[in-house]
Write a protein that holds these residues in place. Structure first.
Motif, PDB file in Angstrom:
ATOM      1  N   ASN A 107       0.730  -1.332   0.180  1.00  0.00           N
ATOM      2  CA  ASN A 107      -0.094  -0.021  -0.051  1.00  0.00           C
ATOM      3  C   ASN A 107       0.515   1.490   0.067  1.00  0.00           C
ATOM      4  OD1 ASN A 107      -2.378  -1.159   0.041  1.00  0.00           O
ATOM      5  ND2 ASN A 107      -2.645  -1.385   1.770  1.00  0.00           N
ATOM      6  N   GLY A 108       0.142   2.564  -1.067  1.00  0.00           N
ATOM      7  CA  GLY A 108       0.955   3.512  -1.169  1.00  0.00           C
ATOM      8  C   GLY A 108       2.237   3.747  -1.720  1.00  0.00           C
ATOM      9  N   LYS A 109       2.007   3.278  -2.651  1.00  0.00           N
ATOM     10  CA  LYS A 109       3.379   2.909  -3.850  1.00  0.00           C
ATOM     11  C   LYS A 109       2.902   3.074  -4.681  1.00  0.00           C
ATOM     12  CE  LYS A 109       6.284  -0.663  -1.090  1.00  0.00           C
ATOM     13  NZ  LYS A 109       6.411  -1.640  -1.316  1.00  0.00           N
ATOM     14  N   GLY A 110       1.898   3.254  -4.495  1.00  0.00           N
ATOM     15  CA  GLY A 110       1.414   3.747  -6.285  1.00  0.00           C
ATOM     16  C   GLY A 110       0.640   2.475  -7.048  1.00  0.00           C
ATOM     17  N   TYR A 111       0.997   1.666  -6.801  1.00  0.00           N
ATOM     18  CA  TYR A 111       0.547   0.514  -7.608  1.00  0.00           C
ATOM     19  C   TYR A 111      -0.868  -0.738  -7.637  1.00  0.00           C
ATOM     20  CZ  TYR A 111       5.131  -1.497  -6.475  1.00  0.00           C
ATOM     21  OH  TYR A 111       6.744  -1.465  -5.947  1.00  0.00           O
ATOM     22  N   MET A 112      -1.584   0.895  -7.035  1.00  0.00           N
ATOM     23  CA  MET A 112      -2.711   0.335  -7.159  1.00  0.00           C
ATOM     24  C   MET A 112      -3.912   0.988  -8.433  1.00  0.00           C
ATOM     25  SD  MET A 112      -5.056  -2.209  -7.356  1.00  0.00           S
ATOM     26  CE  MET A 112      -5.571  -3.219  -6.108  1.00  0.00           C
ATOM     27  N   THR A 113      -2.730   1.917  -8.146  1.00  0.00           N
ATOM     28  CA  THR A 113      -3.394   3.589  -8.758  1.00  0.00           C
ATOM     29  C   THR A 113      -3.242   2.831 -10.238  1.00  0.00           C
ATOM     30  OG1 THR A 113      -3.647   5.345  -7.441  1.00  0.00           O
ATOM     31  CG2 THR A 113      -3.664   5.586  -9.529  1.00  0.00           C
ATOM     32  N   GLU A 114      -1.709   2.655 -10.544  1.00  0.00           N
ATOM     33  CA  GLU A 114      -1.076   1.595 -12.199  1.00  0.00           C
ATOM     34  C   GLU A 114      -2.407   0.988 -12.461  1.00  0.00           C
ATOM     35  OE1 GLU A 114       2.600   0.926 -13.700  1.00  0.00           O
ATOM     36  OE2 GLU A 114       2.500   1.433 -12.013  1.00  0.00           O
ATOM     37  N   ALA A 115      -2.580   0.135 -11.529  1.00  0.00           N
ATOM     38  CA  ALA A 115      -3.457  -1.491 -11.827  1.00  0.00           C
ATOM     39  C   ALA A 115      -4.812  -0.813 -11.983  1.00  0.00           C
ATOM     40  CB  ALA A 115      -3.872  -2.103 -10.720  1.00  0.00           C
ATOM     41  N   VAL A 116      -5.472   0.106 -11.882  1.00  0.00           N
ATOM     42  CA  VAL A 116      -6.535   0.605 -11.938  1.00  0.00           C
ATOM     43  C   VAL A 116      -6.772   0.773 -13.091  1.00  0.00           C
ATOM     44  CG1 VAL A 116      -8.603   1.827 -11.450  1.00  0.00           C
ATOM     45  CG2 VAL A 116      -7.859   0.322  -9.620  1.00  0.00           C
ATOM     46  N   LYS A 117      -6.125   2.159 -13.462  1.00  0.00           N
ATOM     47  CA  LYS A 117      -5.270   2.679 -14.938  1.00  0.00           C
ATOM     48  C   LYS A 117      -5.452   1.461 -15.504  1.00  0.00           C
ATOM     49  CE  LYS A 117      -3.724   7.448 -13.172  1.00  0.00           C
ATOM     50  NZ  LYS A 117      -2.317   8.014 -13.461  1.00  0.00           N
ATOM     51  N   LEU A 118      -5.136   0.666 -15.502  1.00  0.00           N
ATOM     52  CA  LEU A 118      -4.418  -0.172 -16.597  1.00  0.00           C
ATOM     53  C   LEU A 118      -5.840  -1.174 -16.771  1.00  0.00           C
ATOM     54  CD1 LEU A 118      -1.093  -2.138 -15.825  1.00  0.00           C
ATOM     55  CD2 LEU A 118      -1.695  -0.163 -17.393  1.00  0.00           C
ATOM     56  N   VAL A 119      -7.051  -1.123 -16.228  1.00  0.00           N
ATOM     57  CA  VAL A 119      -8.423  -1.789 -15.645  1.00  0.00           C
ATOM     58  C   VAL A 119      -9.406  -1.394 -17.245  1.00  0.00           C
ATOM     59  CG1 VAL A 119     -10.302  -3.388 -14.696  1.00  0.00           C
ATOM     60  CG2 VAL A 119      -7.521  -3.867 -14.128  1.00  0.00           C
ATOM     61  N   VAL A 120      -8.639   0.108 -16.509  1.00  0.00           N
ATOM     62  CA  VAL A 120     -10.070   0.922 -17.169  1.00  0.00           C
ATOM     63  C   VAL A 120      -9.687   1.100 -18.491  1.00  0.00           C
ATOM     64  CG1 VAL A 120     -10.434   3.320 -17.130  1.00  0.00           C
ATOM     65  CG2 VAL A 120     -11.051   1.931 -14.353  1.00  0.00           C
ATOM     66  N   ALA A 121      -8.435   0.791 -18.849  1.00  0.00           N
ATOM     67  CA  ALA A 121      -8.080   1.091 -19.908  1.00  0.00           C
ATOM     68  C   ALA A 121      -8.393   0.263 -21.039  1.00  0.00           C
ATOM     69  CB  ALA A 121      -6.722   1.720 -20.861  1.00  0.00           C
ATOM     70  N   TYR A 122      -8.214  -0.933 -20.908  1.00  0.00           N
ATOM     71  CA  TYR A 122      -9.005  -2.495 -21.262  1.00  0.00           C
ATOM     72  C   TYR A 122     -10.362  -2.487 -21.545  1.00  0.00           C
ATOM     73  CZ  TYR A 122      -9.434  -7.382 -22.220  1.00  0.00           C
ATOM     74  OH  TYR A 122      -9.673  -8.282 -22.191  1.00  0.00           O
ATOM     75  N   ALA A 123     -10.927  -2.142 -20.154  1.00  0.00           N
ATOM     76  CA  ALA A 123     -12.144  -1.588 -20.188  1.00  0.00           C
ATOM     77  C   ALA A 123     -12.626  -1.000 -21.310  1.00  0.00           C
ATOM     78  CB  ALA A 123     -13.194  -1.100 -18.858  1.00  0.00           C
ATOM     79  N   PHE A 124     -12.768   0.099 -21.395  1.00  0.00           N
ATOM     80  CA  PHE A 124     -12.819   1.125 -23.191  1.00  0.00           C
ATOM     81  C   PHE A 124     -11.996   0.728 -23.886  1.00  0.00           C
ATOM     82  CE2 PHE A 124     -13.184   4.801 -18.573  1.00  0.00           C
ATOM     83  CZ  PHE A 124     -13.964   4.256 -18.747  1.00  0.00           C
ATOM     84  N   GLU A 125     -11.132   0.219 -24.865  1.00  0.00           N
ATOM     85  CA  GLU A 125     -10.447   0.469 -25.397  1.00  0.00           C
ATOM     86  C   GLU A 125     -11.113  -0.988 -25.923  1.00  0.00           C
ATOM     87  OE1 GLU A 125      -6.257   1.705 -25.417  1.00  0.00           O
ATOM     88  OE2 GLU A 125      -6.701   2.754 -24.006  1.00  0.00           O
ATOM     89  N   HIS A 126     -10.623  -2.397 -25.383  1.00  0.00           N
ATOM     90  CA  HIS A 126     -11.541  -3.777 -25.441  1.00  0.00           C
ATOM     91  C   HIS A 126     -12.337  -4.091 -25.580  1.00  0.00           C
ATOM     92  CE1 HIS A 126      -7.095  -4.205 -26.403  1.00  0.00           C
ATOM     93  NE2 HIS A 126      -6.935  -3.586 -25.499  1.00  0.00           N
ATOM     94  N   LEU A 127     -12.883  -3.693 -24.569  1.00  0.00           N
ATOM     95  CA  LEU A 127     -14.215  -4.082 -24.272  1.00  0.00           C
ATOM     96  C   LEU A 127     -15.709  -3.949 -24.743  1.00  0.00           C
ATOM     97  CD1 LEU A 127     -14.044  -5.646 -20.235  1.00  0.00           C
ATOM     98  CD2 LEU A 127     -14.086  -6.660 -23.091  1.00  0.00           C
ATOM     99  N   LYS A 128     -15.003  -2.256 -24.871  1.00  0.00           N
ATOM    100  CA  LYS A 128     -15.745  -1.260 -24.601  1.00  0.00           C
ATOM    101  C   LYS A 128     -16.633  -1.127 -24.022  1.00  0.00           C
ATOM    102  CE  LYS A 128     -13.546  -0.878 -29.150  1.00  0.00           C
ATOM    103  NZ  LYS A 128     -12.756   0.062 -29.079  1.00  0.00           N
ATOM    104  N   LEU A 129     -16.417  -0.540 -23.041  1.00  0.00           N
ATOM    105  CA  LEU A 129     -17.603  -0.417 -21.694  1.00  0.00           C
ATOM    106  C   LEU A 129     -18.145   0.723 -22.137  1.00  0.00           C
ATOM    107  CD1 LEU A 129     -16.450  -3.053 -19.247  1.00  0.00           C
ATOM    108  CD2 LEU A 129     -18.801  -3.262 -20.462  1.00  0.00           C
ATOM    109  N   HIS A 130     -18.689   1.884 -21.568  1.00  0.00           N
ATOM    110  CA  HIS A 130     -19.506   3.738 -21.324  1.00  0.00           C
ATOM    111  C   HIS A 130     -19.145   3.438 -19.530  1.00  0.00           C
ATOM    112  CE1 HIS A 130     -21.261   7.308 -21.450  1.00  0.00           C
ATOM    113  NE2 HIS A 130     -21.807   6.352 -20.753  1.00  0.00           N
ATOM    114  N   ARG A 131     -19.395   2.832 -19.027  1.00  0.00           N
ATOM    115  CA  ARG A 131     -18.587   3.298 -17.587  1.00  0.00           C
ATOM    116  C   ARG A 131     -18.314   2.008 -16.741  1.00  0.00           C
ATOM    117  NH1 ARG A 131     -22.055   7.208 -14.491  1.00  0.00           N
ATOM    118  NH2 ARG A 131     -22.519   6.150 -12.211  1.00  0.00           N
ATOM    119  N   ILE A 132     -17.015   3.181 -15.648  1.00  0.00           N
ATOM    120  CA  ILE A 132     -16.797   1.706 -14.654  1.00  0.00           C
ATOM    121  C   ILE A 132     -17.630   2.079 -13.120  1.00  0.00           C
ATOM    122  CG2 ILE A 132     -15.304   0.707 -13.994  1.00  0.00           C
ATOM    123  CD1 ILE A 132     -15.949   0.121 -16.586  1.00  0.00           C
TER     124      ILE A 132
END
Length: 181
Positions: A107-132
């Motif tokens: 915790n506190g090292k920025g890993y989770m923020t980075e992971a959330v950004k990666l998953v959101v990018a996957y959701a929007f770009e590959h899964l074509k989701l509108h809202r998370i």
């Protein structure tokens, strides 16, 4: 196999070979994780239980219902957490919820923020989701900050909407909209 690299971590779908490492992560962080999660059966904390869960993740992925990723460090290739999209909704909604757990020592090292950004990018770009969407207990300030740093905005409090450790807990609701929609 989907592998998405960030600056210091990468995320990918789990393989059955990950069961031992996933079990170790869960056992090491059991008390910490259970403060923020729903009830877990006894088989959750067994190797066979983890293998069953990983197979279930793969099936849910195929059915476009849930996408579970492990979070691994780039330098040591060590599993440090999980991040997932669940309750995937298609049709006129095109959305999902996001959830995550990170090894307490990380915790506190920025890993989770980075992971959330990666998953959101996957959701929007590959899964074509509108809202998370995400729901976080209001006292979990660190998790709220992770989501805000990843571009989520607060939408309100959902009163007594998730049962955690036998109690109905309020959750701060946050969301992020696909900027390309």
């Amino acid at each position: 196999m989907t592998r998405i690299n960030g600056r210091s971590i990468y995320i990918r779908a789990f393989k059955t070979d990950d069961a031992e490492e996933l079990l170790a992560l869960q056992l090491t962080n059991r008390d910490f994780f259970e403060r923020f999660s729903t009830h877990r059966d006894n088989d959750f904390y067994t190797l066979e239980g983890q293998k069953t869960r990983i197979k279930s993740y793969a099936k849910s992925w195929e059915l476009d219902q849930q996408y579970m990723f492990g979070i691994f460090t780039l330098d040591k290739d060590a599993l440090i957490g999980t991040v997932n999209l669940f309750e995937v909704l298609r049709g006129s909604l095109q959305g999902a919820f996001i959830g995550y757990f990170l090894d307490q020592k990380q915790n506190g090292k920025g890993y989770m923020t980075e992971a959330v950004k990666l998953v959101v990018a996957y959701a929007f770009e590959h899964l074509k989701l509108h809202r998370i969407e995400a729901g976080v207990m209001p006292h979990n300030i660190g998790s709220i900050r992770v989501l805000e740093k990843a571009g989520f905005h607060k939408e309100g409090i959902a009163v007594k909407n998730v049962k955690i450790n036998g109690r109905w807990e309020d959750h701060q609701m946050l969301a992020r909209i696909n900027p390309n929609d």
